[in-house]
Enzyme design. Structure first.
Site, PDB file in Angstrom:
ATOM      1  N   LYS A 209       9.877  -2.407  -0.625  1.00 43.32           N
ATOM      2  CA  LYS A 209       9.475  -3.105   0.599  1.00 43.32           C
ATOM      3  C   LYS A 209       9.766  -4.604   0.472  1.00 43.32           C
ATOM      4  CE  LYS A 209       5.315  -3.837   3.361  1.00 43.32           C
ATOM      5  NZ  LYS A 209       3.955  -3.371   3.629  1.00 43.32           N
ATOM      6  N   GLU A 215       9.753  -4.211 -11.693  1.00 38.49           N
ATOM      7  CA  GLU A 215      10.209  -2.913 -12.203  1.00 38.49           C
ATOM      8  C   GLU A 215      11.470  -2.454 -11.467  1.00 38.49           C
ATOM      9  OE1 GLU A 215       7.161  -3.703 -11.377  1.00 38.49           O
ATOM     10  OE2 GLU A 215       5.705  -2.854 -12.786  1.00 38.49           O
ATOM     11  N   GLY A 269       2.903   0.192   1.803  1.00 33.05           N
ATOM     12  CA  GLY A 269       3.678   0.894   0.774  1.00 33.05           C
ATOM     13  C   GLY A 269       3.239   2.337   0.586  1.00 33.05           C
ATOM     14  N   ARG A 270       1.928   2.555   0.431  1.00 30.82           N
ATOM     15  CA  ARG A 270       1.440   3.913   0.135  1.00 30.82           C
ATOM     16  C   ARG A 270       1.426   4.816   1.365  1.00 30.82           C
ATOM     17  NH1 ARG A 270      -1.952  -0.057  -0.524  1.00 30.82           N
ATOM     18  NH2 ARG A 270      -3.926  -0.223   0.592  1.00 30.82           N
ATOM     19  N   GLU A 355      -6.050   3.180  -4.083  1.00 24.06           N
ATOM     20  CA  GLU A 355      -5.567   1.844  -3.739  1.00 24.06           C
ATOM     21  C   GLU A 355      -6.092   1.435  -2.363  1.00 24.06           C
ATOM     22  OE1 GLU A 355      -1.616   0.163  -5.368  1.00 24.06           O
ATOM     23  OE2 GLU A 355      -1.181   0.572  -3.274  1.00 24.06           O
ATOM     24  N   HIS A 386      -7.410  26.331 -17.214  1.00 21.86           N
ATOM     25  CA  HIS A 386      -7.360  26.529 -18.665  1.00 21.86           C
ATOM     26  C   HIS A 386      -7.562  25.218 -19.400  1.00 21.86           C
ATOM     27  CE1 HIS A 386      -6.102  30.760 -18.447  1.00 21.86           C
ATOM     28  NE2 HIS A 386      -5.647  30.377 -17.264  1.00 21.86           N
ATOM     29  N   LYS A 514       0.303  -8.526 -12.001  1.00 23.22           N
ATOM     30  CA  LYS A 514       1.709  -8.911 -11.800  1.00 23.22           C
ATOM     31  C   LYS A 514       1.915 -10.380 -12.197  1.00 23.22           C
ATOM     32  CE  LYS A 514       3.066  -5.977  -7.852  1.00 23.22           C
ATOM     33  NZ  LYS A 514       3.606  -5.957  -6.494  1.00 23.22           N
TER      34      LYS A 514
HETATM   35  C1  G6Q Z   1       1.355   0.316  -2.005  1.00 20.73           C
HETATM   36  C2  G6Q Z   1       1.398  -0.838  -2.863  1.00 20.73           C
HETATM   37  C3  G6Q Z   1       2.342  -0.710  -4.041  1.00 20.73           C
HETATM   38  C4  G6Q Z   1       3.814  -0.951  -3.698  1.00 20.73           C
HETATM   39  C5  G6Q Z   1       4.602  -1.148  -4.977  1.00 20.73           C
HETATM   40  C6  G6Q Z   1       6.079  -1.308  -4.735  1.00 20.73           C
HETATM   41  O1  G6Q Z   1       0.699   0.401  -0.995  1.00 20.73           O
HETATM   42  O2  G6Q Z   1       1.640  -1.964  -2.120  1.00 20.73           O
HETATM   43  O3  G6Q Z   1       2.234   0.505  -4.714  1.00 20.73           O
HETATM   44  O4  G6Q Z   1       4.304   0.112  -2.961  1.00 20.73           O
HETATM   45  O5  G6Q Z   1       4.103  -2.252  -5.673  1.00 20.73           O
HETATM   46  O6  G6Q Z   1       6.308  -2.406  -3.900  1.00 20.73           O
HETATM   47  P1  G6Q Z   1       7.699  -2.648  -3.267  1.00 20.73           P
HETATM   48  O7  G6Q Z   1       8.021  -1.516  -2.368  1.00 20.73           O
HETATM   49  O8  G6Q Z   1       7.591  -3.953  -2.537  1.00 20.73           O
HETATM   50  O9  G6Q Z   1       8.702  -2.714  -4.398  1.00 20.73           O
END
Ligand code: G6Q
Length: 548
Positions: A209, A215, A269-270, A355, A386, A514
């Site tokens: 996003k 990462e 994002g989620r 989250e 199990h 972060k």
């Molecule tokens: C989700 C969070 C988080 C995000 C990641 C990746 O709701 O905001 O999990 O999706 O940190 O972020 P980017 O898509 O910006 O790389």
């Protein structure tokens, strides 16, 4: 209202009184003496083929009424309308929350800042459709002209968990393209993935996003180098696309605008698997299946918007979770899918729920004095049986569970499915009703054990029962029912956020780590003296002294 005391509201007080005086010592065995219980506490939706049975919960008619009263007083429906119509309900980030617009199959306009967002959503969907068809047919090929056979989604968190979960769930529908997901910054993740791949036939989808996530950018740079080493930098256009809200950063990375699939800051994002972030799903199972996924979610959106509280599945899921979280003191909640295809579902939901509702500050910017989101965990049945089910059955903790199962298998092989589902039904029954002392003794007597042995064993074999469960029984696992299932949980989470008066749509808690990681990274690279606490300082020293 600067000092809203949720626990002092009449609807909370009524629930508390009812719990103490009428429920805390009630057992499901007694509640089930009423034969009409299943009819009273279940919802069947014929259109999508979902049965939601919540009769194995520690509630009676009065509890249910009081819980619904609480939900009504919280004005869930009012907030739902605000969300669906594009109001900026994510007030700490000043953003609308419009994952529902991404699957708005009615196409009715939805306005943010006076602008209808549907045309841009439809334009991106069309672009995704064309891209997917071209890729899957081989019309769009790699740099050397070969058909793309492997797609690697590089993303993390919301840009990874949703599409990965859905691709796993719909694996049965996959055909010409394999998908891989690289998320961890640990080089092992990308290295082990690249080992399996041929650069000529591999496409990288960089899903971010913000396009600033350490990462993802690090993994994407490694992937670009891998392609660049084999061909020239011109190959980037054939082997990379980006999914992002940050077109500027994508261009700086070297991906041209026509290879970008855009989404917008009103998509959290989620909650983003319905957006361009779903491109890996499209590549894997085809655009039509992706559309069916959207349709399933849209169906539940309408159910959530238009169904009275008493029959509204996400609202019922929400109030039951609230009941256990805030009155029975349950700290965790298990989600147990009886489907191997859903083996990533709980991991996905951990982010979606924890989250969203792992928050401590309320609508009035005050610290809450009650518990908010629980710990979500679980594994697919029967594997879990199990391993950790022992603790759910006989441990000292109280763990409400959702059991998710399907009437039909995706592909029938001998009697696997009956055996799987026999376990599903057996577990919720055992959790609710357990085994009494009398039953245990009687069973042991039948085995011919001595009185002495029976005496030693009896207490260990008692199951107290009264462990509540919901059963979500779906006729078939299809893209549509999967979309519906995900949306049910999304709206449960939303409803609980409203009931707890928290912002389910920001995630400030993710930020601090972060920031600190970036500071430490420079120290690791420069090997400079650092100024941390004595533990962190010495760990960094040992790391620097021993690294090769
Ligand atoms: C989700 C969070 C988080 C995000 C990641 C990746 O709701 O905001 O999990 O999706 O940190 O972020 P980017 O898509 O910006 O790389």
């Amino acid at each position: 209202m600067s000092n809203f005391e949720l626990k002092n509201t009449p609807t909370w007080q009524n629930l508390e009184k009812h719990y103490i005086e009428e429920i805390q010592n009630v057992h499901l065995r007694d509640l089930f003496k009423d034969e009409s219980r299943f009819n009273e506490f279940s919802v069947y939706d014929n259109n999508i083929g979902i049965t939601f049975d919540y009769s194995k919960n520690i509630i009676n008619s009065k509890t249910f009424k009081l819980l619904i009263d609480f939900a009504k007083a919280a004005k869930i429906n009012e907030y739902t309308k605000k969300m669906f119509s594009g109001e900026k309900i994510n007030w700490t980030e000043k953003r609308a929350v419009l994952h529902t617009a991404l699957r708005n199959r009615s196409n009715n306009p939805i306005y943010v800042d006076g602008k209808d967002v549907m045309p841009q959503i439809n334009a991106v969907l069309s672009k995704m459709e064309k891209f997917t068809n071209d890729l899957r047919s081989g019309k769009r090929s790699g740099f050397t002209g070969k058909k793309i056979t492997d797609v690697v989604n590089i993303g993390i968190g919301g840009s990874d968990l949703g599409p990965k979960m859905v691709c796993e769930a719909l694996k049965h529908y996959s055909d010409t393209i394999n998908v891989y997901f690289v998320s961890n910054i640990d080089e092992a993740d990308i290295d082990e993935t690249l080992k399996k791949l041929n650069p000529e036939t591999t496409l990288f989808i960089v899903a971010s996003k913000t396009f600033t996530t350490l990462e993802t950018v690090t993994n994407a740079l490694t992937a670009r180098q891998w392609i660049g080493e084999r061909f020239t930098d011109n190959a980037v256009a054939n082997h990379f696309v980006a999914l992002s809200t940050n077109i500027k950063k994508v261009k700086e990375f070297g991906i041209s605008e026509n290879n970008v699939f855009e989404f917008w800051d009103f998509v959290g994002g989620r909650y983003s698997l319905w957006s361009a972030i779903g491109l890996s799903i499209c590549c894997y199972v085809g655009f039509e299946k992706f559309k069916e996924l959207l349709e399933g979610a849209y169906y539940i959106d309408q159910h959530f918007l238009n169904t009275p509280y008493e029959k509204n599945i996400p609202i019922i899921m929400a109030v039951l979770g609230f009941w256990y979280n805030n009155f029975f003191n349950a700290s965790t909640y298990a989600v147990l899918p009886y489907s191997q295809y859903l083996h990533r579902f709980t991991a996905y939901l951990q982010q979606g729920d924890m989250e969203s509702n792992g928050k401590i500050i309320n609508f009035e910017n005050n610290r809450v004095d009650y518990k908010t989101g629980p710990i979500i965990w679980g594994e697919p049945g029967t594997n879990g049986q199990h391993s950790f089910y022992q603790l759910i059955h006989q441990g000292t903790r109280f763990i409400p569970c959702d059991f998710i199962g399907f009437v039909n298998p995706v592909k029938k092989i001998s009697d696997h499915h009956e055996k799987l589902m026999a376990n599903f039904f057996a577990q919720t029954e055992a959790l609710a009703f357990g085994l009494t002392k009398e039953q245990v003794v009687e069973n042991l007597k039948k085995t011919g054990l001595s009185q002495e042995d029976i005496k030693v064993l009896t207490n260990h074999k008692i199951f107290e029962g009264n462990r509540p469960t919901n059963s979500i029984l779906i006729n078939n696992l299809t893209p549509k029912t999967l979309g519906a299932l995900i949306a049910l949980y999304e709206h449960k989470i939303f409803s609980q956020g409203i009931m707890w008066r928290i912002n389910s749509f920001d995630q400030w808690g993710v930020e601090l780590g972060k920031v600190l990681a970036n500071i430490i990274l420079s120290e690791l690279k420069n090997e400079s003296e650092n100024s941390h606490d004595s533990s962190t300082k010495n760990l960094i020293k040992i790391f620097n002294a021993n690294k090769k």
